[in-house]
Design a protein around this motif. Structure first.
Motif, mmCIF file in Angstrom:
data_model
loop_
_atom_site.group_PDB
_atom_site.id
_atom_site.type_symbol
_atom_site.label_atom_id
_atom_site.label_comp_id
_atom_site.label_asym_id
_atom_site.label_seq_id
_atom_site.Cartn_x
_atom_site.Cartn_y
_atom_site.Cartn_z
ATOM 1 N N GLY A 53 -24.093 31.897 32.881
ATOM 2 C CA GLY A 53 -24.673 32.594 34.022
ATOM 3 C C GLY A 53 -23.682 33.536 34.693
ATOM 4 N N TYR A 54 -23.992 33.910 35.934
ATOM 5 C CA TYR A 54 -23.241 34.963 36.638
ATOM 6 C C TYR A 54 -21.917 34.478 37.230
ATOM 7 C CZ TYR A 54 -24.680 32.797 41.040
ATOM 8 O OH TYR A 54 -24.861 31.927 42.077
ATOM 9 N N GLU A 55 -21.712 33.169 37.404
ATOM 10 C CA GLU A 55 -20.591 32.673 38.214
ATOM 11 C C GLU A 55 -19.222 32.992 37.613
ATOM 12 O OE1 GLU A 55 -22.847 28.906 40.402
ATOM 13 O OE2 GLU A 55 -21.304 28.516 38.890
ATOM 14 N N LEU A 56 -19.075 32.863 36.303
ATOM 15 C CA LEU A 56 -17.775 33.089 35.675
ATOM 16 C C LEU A 56 -17.344 34.547 35.841
ATOM 17 C CD1 LEU A 56 -15.389 32.084 34.064
ATOM 18 C CD2 LEU A 56 -16.705 32.456 31.941
ATOM 19 N N GLY A 57 -18.231 35.492 35.581
ATOM 20 C CA GLY A 57 -17.879 36.906 35.753
ATOM 21 C C GLY A 57 -17.578 37.232 37.197
ATOM 22 N N LEU A 58 -18.254 36.587 38.126
ATOM 23 C CA LEU A 58 -18.040 36.842 39.548
ATOM 24 C C LEU A 58 -16.655 36.379 40.006
ATOM 25 C CD1 LEU A 58 -19.369 37.956 42.086
ATOM 26 C CD2 LEU A 58 -20.440 35.721 42.450
ATOM 27 N N VAL A 59 -16.251 35.189 39.582
ATOM 28 C CA VAL A 59 -14.934 34.700 40.011
ATOM 29 C C VAL A 59 -13.806 35.489 39.331
ATOM 30 C CG1 VAL A 59 -15.749 32.396 40.610
ATOM 31 C CG2 VAL A 59 -14.915 32.839 38.291
ATOM 32 N N LYS A 60 -14.037 35.982 38.115
ATOM 33 C CA LYS A 60 -13.022 36.821 37.464
ATOM 34 C C LYS A 60 -12.807 38.114 38.249
ATOM 35 C CE LYS A 60 -13.298 35.323 32.615
ATOM 36 N NZ LYS A 60 -13.580 35.757 31.220
ATOM 37 N N ALA A 61 -13.885 38.701 38.737
ATOM 38 C CA ALA A 61 -13.768 39.921 39.550
ATOM 39 C C ALA A 61 -13.041 39.634 40.865
ATOM 40 C CB ALA A 61 -15.161 40.494 39.820
ATOM 41 N N GLN A 62 -13.295 38.484 41.446
ATOM 42 C CA GLN A 62 -12.618 38.094 42.689
ATOM 43 C C GLN A 62 -11.122 37.905 42.448
ATOM 44 O OE1 GLN A 62 -14.667 34.581 44.141
ATOM 45 N NE2 GLN A 62 -16.662 35.562 43.879
ATOM 46 N N LEU A 63 -10.784 37.275 41.333
ATOM 47 C CA LEU A 63 -9.373 37.040 41.007
ATOM 48 C C LEU A 63 -8.635 38.366 40.840
ATOM 49 C CD1 LEU A 63 -6.999 35.218 40.185
ATOM 50 C CD2 LEU A 63 -7.918 35.236 37.847
ATOM 51 N N GLU A 64 -9.279 39.330 40.209
ATOM 52 C CA GLU A 64 -8.647 40.633 39.992
ATOM 53 C C GLU A 64 -8.306 41.309 41.317
ATOM 54 O OE1 GLU A 64 -9.599 44.894 37.737
ATOM 55 O OE2 GLU A 64 -10.899 43.148 37.410
ATOM 56 N N LYS A 65 -9.126 41.098 42.340
ATOM 57 C CA LYS A 65 -8.907 41.705 43.654
ATOM 58 C C LYS A 65 -8.130 40.794 44.607
ATOM 59 C CE LYS A 65 -11.265 45.606 43.244
ATOM 60 N NZ LYS A 65 -10.663 46.952 43.465
ATOM 61 N N LYS A 66 -7.787 39.597 44.141
ATOM 62 C CA LYS A 66 -7.159 38.592 45.011
ATOM 63 C C LYS A 66 -8.015 38.375 46.252
ATOM 64 C CE LYS A 66 -3.480 37.584 42.622
ATOM 65 N NZ LYS A 66 -3.283 36.206 42.096
ATOM 66 N N ALA A 67 -9.299 38.230 46.037
ATOM 67 C CA ALA A 67 -10.262 38.097 47.123
ATOM 68 C C ALA A 67 -10.932 36.732 47.050
ATOM 69 C CB ALA A 67 -11.309 39.206 47.049
ATOM 70 N N GLY A 68 -11.653 36.381 48.118
ATOM 71 C CA GLY A 68 -12.344 35.100 48.156
ATOM 72 C C GLY A 68 -11.366 33.946 48.153
ATOM 73 N N ILE A 69 -11.605 32.948 47.303
ATOM 74 C CA ILE A 69 -10.703 31.793 47.277
ATOM 75 C C ILE A 69 -9.321 32.175 46.745
ATOM 76 C CG2 ILE A 69 -12.643 30.209 46.967
ATOM 77 C CD1 ILE A 69 -11.688 29.825 44.048
ATOM 78 N N PHE A 70 -9.226 33.298 46.052
ATOM 79 C CA PHE A 70 -7.943 33.717 45.479
ATOM 80 C C PHE A 70 -7.042 34.412 46.506
ATOM 81 C CE2 PHE A 70 -11.112 33.656 42.017
ATOM 82 C CZ PHE A 70 -10.573 32.617 41.289
ATOM 83 N N ALA A 71 -7.525 34.540 47.729
ATOM 84 C CA ALA A 71 -6.684 35.007 48.832
ATOM 85 C C ALA A 71 -6.073 33.827 49.581
ATOM 86 C CB ALA A 71 -7.505 35.867 49.796
ATOM 87 N N CYS A 72 -6.384 32.614 49.135
ATOM 88 C CA CYS A 72 -5.825 31.409 49.759
ATOM 89 C C CYS A 72 -4.404 31.170 49.241
ATOM 90 C CB CYS A 72 -6.717 30.205 49.459
ATOM 91 S SG CYS A 72 -8.384 30.350 50.155
ATOM 92 N N ASP A 73 -3.704 30.225 49.847
ATOM 93 C CA ASP A 73 -2.313 29.950 49.479
ATOM 94 C C ASP A 73 -2.209 29.306 48.097
ATOM 95 O OD1 ASP A 73 -0.816 30.529 52.195
ATOM 96 O OD2 ASP A 73 -2.635 29.418 52.684
ATOM 97 N N ASP A 74 -3.217 28.536 47.737
ATOM 98 C CA ASP A 74 -3.296 27.978 46.385
ATOM 99 C C ASP A 74 -4.774 27.720 46.101
ATOM 100 O OD1 ASP A 74 -2.545 27.113 43.903
ATOM 101 O OD2 ASP A 74 -1.337 25.409 44.607
ATOM 102 N N TYR A 75 -5.111 27.581 44.835
ATOM 103 C CA TYR A 75 -6.530 27.479 44.488
ATOM 104 C C TYR A 75 -6.692 26.825 43.127
ATOM 105 C CZ TYR A 75 -4.723 31.915 42.706
ATOM 106 O OH TYR A 75 -3.937 32.878 42.135
ATOM 107 N N ALA A 76 -7.922 26.431 42.869
ATOM 108 C CA ALA A 76 -8.269 25.833 41.577
ATOM 109 C C ALA A 76 -9.746 26.081 41.308
ATOM 110 C CB ALA A 76 -7.983 24.340 41.585
ATOM 111 N N LEU A 77 -10.109 26.015 40.039
ATOM 112 C CA LEU A 77 -11.510 26.061 39.639
ATOM 113 C C LEU A 77 -11.848 24.741 38.971
ATOM 114 C CD1 LEU A 77 -11.765 29.680 38.169
ATOM 115 C CD2 LEU A 77 -12.486 28.887 40.434
#
Length: 528
Positions: free
Chosen positions: A298-322
């Motif tokens: 579905g759409y979720e994997l492509g969405l989080v990859k785009a967020q990671l590229e921009k360091k946005a969403g959860i990837f703007a936090c101090d640490d993160y995991a999926l």
């Protein structure tokens, strides 16, 4: 007794005429040239004036000789030259200059009589004696200056203190740590967003435009790093030990700083904490550990990859995991595995009964353990636009918003905090109760202490509710209320609960944005 060379108050005396030592005054040199005795022996020596402090005389010969064996005195506001009859000197320069040492007293006997008697080298001899005396006096004064400087430093050390939470300095430091360092990093050379409160306070104390005192220095100290053996023991002492065994921690309470507990452990058992803690920090920059469950289809994997590229969403936090039930092709991100992300059916409220999926996911967060190094744990859905920096500002102690729906109980000591975000019940005139206000699962904001409380009491909560048929957000909310964790309320721009425009900066999260274009557009509008 031999006459002495004494120094006047600061002035410059210059003369260029020849002076006869027979007593005839050819030209005024300063105020007066006294006559010398015509007979054998030394002429009378006029009373010497009291020396002006911190002066030195430098005599440089411009002729063959300045002084004869009769000697010289500089006293009062007059220049007196005494010598044997018939002797004469060429022009000379006397210069007075300010230095850091008291003026020396030079006796004529200190001058090389051999040089004087032969009529040459006299001015150099005088200069050498004066310079030597000056150096000795200067060395003494340097020692005195150093003592004064040390005393001033000691006094300054006595005046040092950490900013109190109710003074202007504290507010200035917190602003610098949370906003200033991000907006104007050039103002804070050598500091980062992870620097300590006292580092920022020390920086501000050097600015005379602020009211910040200099923080005190604790030598040979090291505050335990989050997740270390010492840190874990100090955390246990803060949350459990001091409550169950207060006699072990005299002078400490559950409100004492972690650093105070570390120093207590250091004094009682250096194998647990080998070093005393540094200064307790009145404020620490808020730190987030963020995570999301991602379905590989579905759409979720492509969405989080785009967020990671921009360091946005959860990837703007101090640490993160999926978290996922399959390996995800995402570089640089740790993926925690669970058995399944599939959910079937609906709850009575028409939501997904996904509590079993997220109970397992939370257990993986616990096993991973990185959350322990952070203040808050944020669980987001992939289609939630999270503005982490804005949320941090809302969670700063002392700046947290008041809760319009306060619970009818006092939060348990050490139970932590969590954030509700949906108050639909207000629409039908209800307040706190019957599960409301709720923490909708698009963004779950839970303090480290609260999630530790949940981990320690998971079985209690499971035995208290029919959790397997519940939505995960409803189960977590009921559990934290049962454990009497502190509650905050922060309404979000969640379309499932009233919605909100991405341009509305009163929100810290927006939901749902299920495709990359709408997600990025909302993120751009929210951070503009």
């Amino acid at each position: 007794r031999a006459p002495v060379v004494q120094l006047p108050p600061p002035r410059i005396l210059v003369w260029t005429s020849k002076v006869s030592m027979s007593g005839t005054q050819h030209e005024p040199l300063a105020q007066e040239v006294a006559s010398a005795d015509e007979e054998e022996g030394i002429g009378r020596s006029p009373p010497a004036a009291t020396l002006a402090p911190r002066r030195r005389v430098l005599l440089s010969a411009l002729g063959s000789a300045l002084l004869l064996s009769a000697g010289v005195t500089l006293g009062g506001r007059h220049l007196h030259i005494h010598g044997r009859s018939g002797a004469s000197n060429t022009a000379a320069l006397v210069q007075l200059e300010t230095v850091t040492s008291p003026a020396p007293t030079v006796h004529r006997d200190d001058i090389d009589h051999h040089q004087i008697s032969h009529g040459h080298g006299t001015s150099k001899a005088v200069e050498k004696v004066v310079d030597d005396s000056t150096k000795k006096a200067g060395a003494k004064e340097k020692g005195a200056d150093k003592a004064v400087a040390n005393a001033a430093a000691d006094k300054k050390e006595e005046d040092c203190r950490m900013a109190a939470t109710d003074d202007a300095c504290y507010k200035n430091v917190v602003w610098a740590m949370t906003q200033g360092i991000k907006k104007h990093p050039e103002w804070y050379k050598g500091l980062t967003a992870k620097s300590l409160f006292e580092d920022f306070q020390r920086h501000l104390s050097s600015d005379e435009n602020t009211t910040c005192p200099r923080p005190c220095t604790v030598h040979d100290c090291e505050t335990a790093a989050a997740g270390s053996h010492c840190w874990e023991n100090a955390q246990w002492a803060m949350t459990t030990g001091v409550k169950e065994h207060p006699e072990w921690y005299k002078g400490l309470s559950n409100k004492s700083a972690m650093e105070d507990f570390q120093t207590h452990l250091y004094k009682s058992n250096k194998t647990i904490c080998p070093k005393r803690a540094c200064n307790p920090q009145p404020f620490k920059a808020i730190s987030f550990f963020c995570w999301a469950v991602v379905r590989p289809e579905g759409y979720e994997l492509g969405l989080v990859k785009a967020q990671l590229e921009k360091k946005a969403g959860i990837f703007a936090c101090d640490d993160y995991a999926l978290v996922s039930d399959k390996a995800l092709d995402i570089d640089g991100v740790k993926v925690l595995r669970i058995s399944s992300t599939s959910v079937g059916g609906y709850t009575d409220a028409g939501t997904s009964p996904n509590a079993p999926v997220f109970v397992e996911a939370w257990n993986q967060i616990k096993v991973d353990g990185r959350y322990k190094a952070h203040d808050w744990v944020i669980k987001c859905d992939p289609d939630t636009v999270l503005i982490a920096d804005r949320l941090k500002l809302k969670l700063v102690p002392g700046s947290q918003p008041s809760n319009p729906y306060p619970p009818p109980f006092k939060a348990a000591p050490g139970a932590g905090q969590w954030v509700t975000n949906c108050d639909k019940m207000a629409g039908w005139g209800a307040g706190w109760g019957h599960g409301w206000p709720m923490m909708y699962g698009s963004v779950e904001i839970i303090s480290r202490e609260a999630i530790d409380n949940y981990f320690a009491n998971e079985d209690l909560c499971k035995n208290s509710f029919a959790w397997q048929g519940m939505g995960e957000d409803a189960f977590m909310g009921l559990c934290l209320r049962k454990l009497k964790a502190g509650e905050l309320f922060m309404k979000q721009g969640d379309g499932v609960c009233g919605g909100g425009m991405c341009t509305d900066a009163s929100y810290q999260a927006y939901h749902p944005r299920k495709d990359i274009t709408s997600w990025m557009q909302c993120w751009s509008q929210a951070t503009r």
